[in-house]
Design a protein around this motif. Structure first.
Motif, PDB file in Angstrom:
ATOM      1  N   GLU A 139       0.830  -1.208   0.000  1.00  0.00           N
ATOM      2  CA  GLU A 139       0.000   0.000   0.000  1.00  0.00           C
ATOM      3  C   GLU A 139       0.864   1.257   0.000  1.00  0.00           C
ATOM      4  N   PHE A 140       1.953   1.212   0.762  1.00  0.00           N
ATOM      5  CA  PHE A 140       2.854   2.362   0.788  1.00  0.00           C
ATOM      6  C   PHE A 140       3.516   2.559  -0.570  1.00  0.00           C
ATOM      7  N   ALA A 141       3.987   1.462  -1.170  1.00  0.00           N
ATOM      8  CA  ALA A 141       4.619   1.558  -2.490  1.00  0.00           C
ATOM      9  C   ALA A 141       3.650   2.153  -3.511  1.00  0.00           C
ATOM     10  N   ARG A 142       2.392   1.719  -3.450  1.00  0.00           N
ATOM     11  CA  ARG A 142       1.385   2.247  -4.378  1.00  0.00           C
ATOM     12  C   ARG A 142       1.136   3.732  -4.119  1.00  0.00           C
ATOM     13  N   ALA A 143       1.081   4.101  -2.849  1.00  0.00           N
ATOM     14  CA  ALA A 143       0.835   5.500  -2.501  1.00  0.00           C
ATOM     15  C   ALA A 143       1.982   6.397  -2.960  1.00  0.00           C
ATOM     16  N   VAL A 144       3.208   5.879  -2.877  1.00  0.00           N
ATOM     17  CA  VAL A 144       4.372   6.633  -3.349  1.00  0.00           C
ATOM     18  C   VAL A 144       4.231   6.930  -4.841  1.00  0.00           C
ATOM     19  N   GLN A 145       3.877   5.915  -5.607  1.00  0.00           N
ATOM     20  CA  GLN A 145       3.739   6.087  -7.054  1.00  0.00           C
ATOM     21  C   GLN A 145       2.539   6.967  -7.395  1.00  0.00           C
ATOM     22  N   ASP A 146       1.446   6.811  -6.646  1.00  0.00           N
ATOM     23  CA  ASP A 146       0.265   7.641  -6.889  1.00  0.00           C
ATOM     24  C   ASP A 146       0.558   9.113  -6.633  1.00  0.00           C
ATOM     25  N   ALA A 147       1.540   9.372  -5.749  1.00  0.00           N
ATOM     26  CA  ALA A 147       1.913  10.751  -5.443  1.00  0.00           C
ATOM     27  C   ALA A 147       2.868  11.331  -6.480  1.00  0.00           C
ATOM     28  N   GLY A 148       3.183  10.541  -7.508  1.00  0.00           N
ATOM     29  CA  GLY A 148       4.065  11.017  -8.566  1.00  0.00           C
ATOM     30  C   GLY A 148       5.537  10.871  -8.247  1.00  0.00           C
ATOM     31  N   LEU A 149       5.857  10.075  -7.243  1.00  0.00           N
ATOM     32  CA  LEU A 149       7.246   9.847  -6.841  1.00  0.00           C
ATOM     33  C   LEU A 149       7.728   8.509  -7.372  1.00  0.00           C
ATOM     34  N   THR A 150       9.041   8.371  -7.528  1.00  0.00           N
ATOM     35  CA  THR A 150       9.626   7.098  -7.959  1.00  0.00           C
ATOM     36  C   THR A 150       9.848   6.208  -6.748  1.00  0.00           C
ATOM     37  N   TRP A 151       9.376   4.984  -6.867  1.00  0.00           N
ATOM     38  CA  TRP A 151       9.529   3.979  -5.808  1.00  0.00           C
ATOM     39  C   TRP A 151      10.780   3.164  -6.109  1.00  0.00           C
ATOM     40  N   ILE A 152      11.781   3.252  -5.224  1.00  0.00           N
ATOM     41  CA  ILE A 152      13.019   2.498  -5.429  1.00  0.00           C
ATOM     42  C   ILE A 152      12.833   1.133  -4.782  1.00  0.00           C
ATOM     43  N   GLY A 153      12.126   0.299  -5.482  1.00  0.00           N
ATOM     44  CA  GLY A 153      11.795  -1.026  -4.985  1.00  0.00           C
ATOM     45  C   GLY A 153      11.064  -1.801  -6.057  1.00  0.00           C
ATOM     46  N   PRO A 154      10.623  -3.000  -5.744  1.00  0.00           N
ATOM     47  CA  PRO A 154       9.974  -3.852  -6.741  1.00  0.00           C
ATOM     48  C   PRO A 154       8.549  -3.394  -7.039  1.00  0.00           C
ATOM     49  N   PRO A 155       7.918  -3.968  -8.075  1.00  0.00           N
ATOM     50  CA  PRO A 155       6.537  -3.615  -8.400  1.00  0.00           C
ATOM     51  C   PRO A 155       5.584  -3.923  -7.248  1.00  0.00           C
ATOM     52  N   VAL A 156       4.520  -3.145  -7.170  1.00  0.00           N
ATOM     53  CA  VAL A 156       3.531  -3.331  -6.108  1.00  0.00           C
ATOM     54  C   VAL A 156       2.986  -4.758  -6.114  1.00  0.00           C
ATOM     55  N   LYS A 157       2.711  -5.281  -7.294  1.00  0.00           N
ATOM     56  CA  LYS A 157       2.147  -6.626  -7.388  1.00  0.00           C
ATOM     57  C   LYS A 157       3.091  -7.671  -6.794  1.00  0.00           C
ATOM     58  N   ALA A 158       4.388  -7.508  -7.012  1.00  0.00           N
ATOM     59  CA  ALA A 158       5.362  -8.453  -6.454  1.00  0.00           C
ATOM     60  C   ALA A 158       5.383  -8.373  -4.935  1.00  0.00           C
ATOM     61  N   ILE A 159       5.308  -7.155  -4.409  1.00  0.00           N
ATOM     62  CA  ILE A 159       5.285  -6.997  -2.946  1.00  0.00           C
ATOM     63  C   ILE A 159       4.033  -7.646  -2.374  1.00  0.00           C
ATOM     64  N   GLU A 160       2.902  -7.447  -3.042  1.00  0.00           N
ATOM     65  CA  GLU A 160       1.648  -8.054  -2.570  1.00  0.00           C
ATOM     66  C   GLU A 160       1.742  -9.572  -2.583  1.00  0.00           C
ATOM     67  N   SER A 161       2.297 -10.128  -3.640  1.00  0.00           N
ATOM     68  CA  SER A 161       2.386 -11.586  -3.770  1.00  0.00           C
ATOM     69  C   SER A 161       3.275 -12.197  -2.698  1.00  0.00           C
TER      70      SER A 161
END
Length: 656
Positions: free
Chosen positions: A91-113
């Protein structure tokens, strides 16, 4: 895409580690900090810093909304999560991207899985990766024991319990659930079969969005306490000696990574037996604490690669080769001899000669990744790890020797640490032979491994040096009589006496100076030189320097024999400081989270009276002997200091 400013949503050592790479890459840095961390070195390391009001993780480092707001306020265009806290929070990773910021980490779907250990194991099993069977806690039977209770969303050993008796299962599930909720905000737990001995082997992976996947190298992290890693190394001594195991591990790690359409750095963890059979444990969708040993054996800067991949960059098609051997130990503020009790207090001084900070080693040497500096305060809100000390050398034996010597000679003054244990482990024949399964501390007797490094004679010499330095210090600060010999008395035949406590045992340093000659009850010992912070003794025909540092009542003596911590014993004791027999003292500062008995109850020896939470772990306080609980001075939620009286148990018939 270009990343120009990075906020690290973390604290301490990992924040400093990421900032180091950012500076080298010409990237601006932003720190966030809680109130207890306002003077933390990671705050000073950043270009700018933003306060997260509060002390608890739940109101600071786990508040994704506040962190994103801090990034926007400071002008950061990317967020690096470090490890722990929100690093594996989809959720945090998604919120970072939704805010227009670059997430230095894996895709949200991978984190969820991979965020649910229950779901991740099912996914890996369907992909063809071997796994241990998951057990429903409600269906565990006597035949399933022992089992391991694990937090589904957790890591770092939090929310883990080994259960060997069925009657204890529910209590341990409840405790693990509370711990997981406190540390990760998710109380979900599950069970799996527990292997009493095994090898913890993990593979570092790195992937880009263009389809390239690297299995960079394996690490072995089998020596653990409370399911938290203590010693980590690359490559694994087990994998080195089992033919074909590395290729199978790497293939399983690649399958796992490709099944997730993964990007960035990750670690696929396995549990292996001595024959090389391995089972998937979990995939950590973040950088690992132990990543430096992979960096040192590959020459890669994994943080730089994370930033490169997050910006859309591609990895070379050919992955790097490995060379040499690297070992990392975690220096914790804890007392292994007292059931790993975490410690708190001030770090007065810390120094590792010749160490390079946060540097990818390319030649034989020592690296230190630390979140502390002189004067840092170790509190109860966060993990008690002080530093990671890492060696690199052409061979495993050299790496172990360099690291053990560096720890032995390091000057670490202040809060108690596990340093002595680490040195003993690194020099242990079983470790040097590569026999490092997860039962290492049980197999080789923790009480023996945790013994002080310095023997009785070394302690007596250190105490004598401390006494001589103290006398010199007193002479130098005297307003009158400076011309008198150090330790001078009217009656020359009466020796000087200084009493210290060492690990609870009193030792008396007794000496006198007769015409410049040292007369002492320490055999074959002569004084060469005495200064206020340095004493040179000739003992057993060997000249040794003893460096003496005083901080309050604690005296720290460092020499080639090893480190000795002395506590000055006062000549007179204040009667108000005498503690009643049967008192239960707080072993550490913390918060009371549960009470298991009431005043007037009859209790048995070892019966839990209350539970303290400190550094995100629960600690059980038990009755020291059978009797009646006559006093209970705390309630749930009560914050206590170390050595505070929590309760009193009186022997039956002794209570008023």
């Amino acid at each position: 895409m270009t990343i120009s400013s990075v906020l690290v949503a973390n604290r301490g050592e990992i924040a400093r580690r990421v900032f180091t790479t950012c500076r080298a890459e010409g990237i601006d840095t932003v720190a966030v900090f809680s109130d207890p961390d306002s003077a933390s070195p990671h705050v000073a390391d950043a270009d700018v810093a933003v306060r997260l009001p509060g002390s608890a993780s739940s109101e600071t480092y786990l508040r994704g909304d506040l962190i994103i707001e801090a990034a926007q306020r400071a002008g950061a265009d990317a967020i690096h999560p470090g490890y722990g806290f929100l690093s594996e929070n989809a959720e945090f990773a998604r919120a970072v991207q939704d805010a227009g910021l670059t997430w230095i980490g894996p895709p949200v779907k991978a984190i969820e899985s991979m965020g649910s250990k229950v779901e991740s194991k099912a996914m890996m099993q369907s992909a063809g990766v071997p796994v241990l069977d998951r057990l429903d806690p409600a269906s565990v039977t006597q035949d399933d024991l022992p089992v391991l209770v694990k937090a589904s969303a957790g890591g770092g050993g939090r929310g883990m319990r080994v259960v060997r008796e069925l009657d204890a299962l529910q209590d341990e599930i409840d405790a693990a659930s509370r711990e997981a909720l406190s540390a990760f905000g998710d109380a979900t737990v599950f069970c799996e079969r527990y292997l009493e001995t095994g090898r913890h082997i993990e593979v570092q992976v790195m992937a880009d969005r263009h389809g390239t996947v690297w299995a960079v190298g394996e690490r072995e992290c089998s020596i653990q306490r409370r399911h938290q890693k203590v010693v980590e190394e690359a490559p694994s001594p087990l994998v080195e000696r089992v033919p074909g195991m590395r290729e199978k591990l790497f293939e399983a790690a690649r399958i796992a990574t490709e099944a997730l359409d993964y990007e960035g750095a990750g670690t696929v963890e396995f549990l292996s037996d001595e024959r090389g059979n391995f089972y998937f444990l979990e995939m950590n969708t973040r950088l690992q604490v132990e990543h430096p040993v992979t960096e040192c054996t590959t020459g890669l800067d994994l943080v730089a690669l994370q930033i490169h991949v997050a910006a859309g960059g591609a990895l070379p098609a050919e992955q790097p080769t490995t060379r040499g051997h690297s070992i990392e130990v975690r220096l914790y503020a804890e007392d292994p001899a007292r059931d790993w009790q975490p410690q708190s207090g001030v770090v007065h001084h810390v120094e590792f000669d010749g160490a390079r900070e946060f540097e990818v080693l390319t030649r034989t040497g020592l690296r230190v990744d630390s979140g502390i500096v002189d004067g840092s305060v170790v509190g109860t809100h966060y993990d008690p790890m002080l530093a990671k000390v890492i060696s690199y050398a052409p061979t495993r034996e050299q790496a172990a020797g360099i690291l053990a010597k560096a720890l032995l000679r390091a000057r670490i003054h202040g809060v108690r640490t596990n340093r002595d244990l680490l040195v003993t482990v690194l020099r242990h024949p079983a470790f040097l032979a590569g026999d490092t399964d997860t039962a290492f501390f049980a197999t080789h007797d923790l009480a023996v491994l945790a013994r002080p490094l310095v023997d009785d004679r070394g302690v007596r010499l250190s105490a004598l040096a401390a006494a001589l330095a103290d006398a010199t210090r007193s002479k130098e600060s005297a307003t009158v009589g400076r011309s008198l010999p150090s330790g001078w008395r009217n009656l020359a035949s009466v020796p000087q006496r200084k009493t210290y406590a060492v690990n609870g045992t009193e030792i008396v340093a007794e000496y006198r100076l007769s015409r410049g000659t040292l007369v002492t009850d320490v055999d074959d010992c002569a004084l060469v030189r005495a200064e206020s912070d340095r004493v040179v003794l000739l003992a057993d025909g060997v000249r040794r320097e003893f460096h003496v540092a005083v901080h309050g009542d604690a005296v720290f003596v460092d020499s080639s024999l090893g480190p000795v911590r002395l506590e000055r014993v006062p000549v007179f004791v204040d009667p108000s400081e005498i503690v009643a027999a049967g008192s239960l003292l707080a072993p550490m500062p913390g918060s009371v989270v549960r009470i298991g008995a009431a005043v007037g109850d009859t209790v048995t020896a070892g019966q839990p009276i209350l539970w303290l939470e400190a550094m995100k772990m629960e600690h059980t306080i038990t009755a020291p002997a059978a009797g009646v609980l006559t006093e209970l001075t705390v309630t749930v939620g009560h914050q206590v200091d170390v050595d505070a009286v929590l309760a009193v148990v009186a022997a039956e018939g002794d209570q008023a």
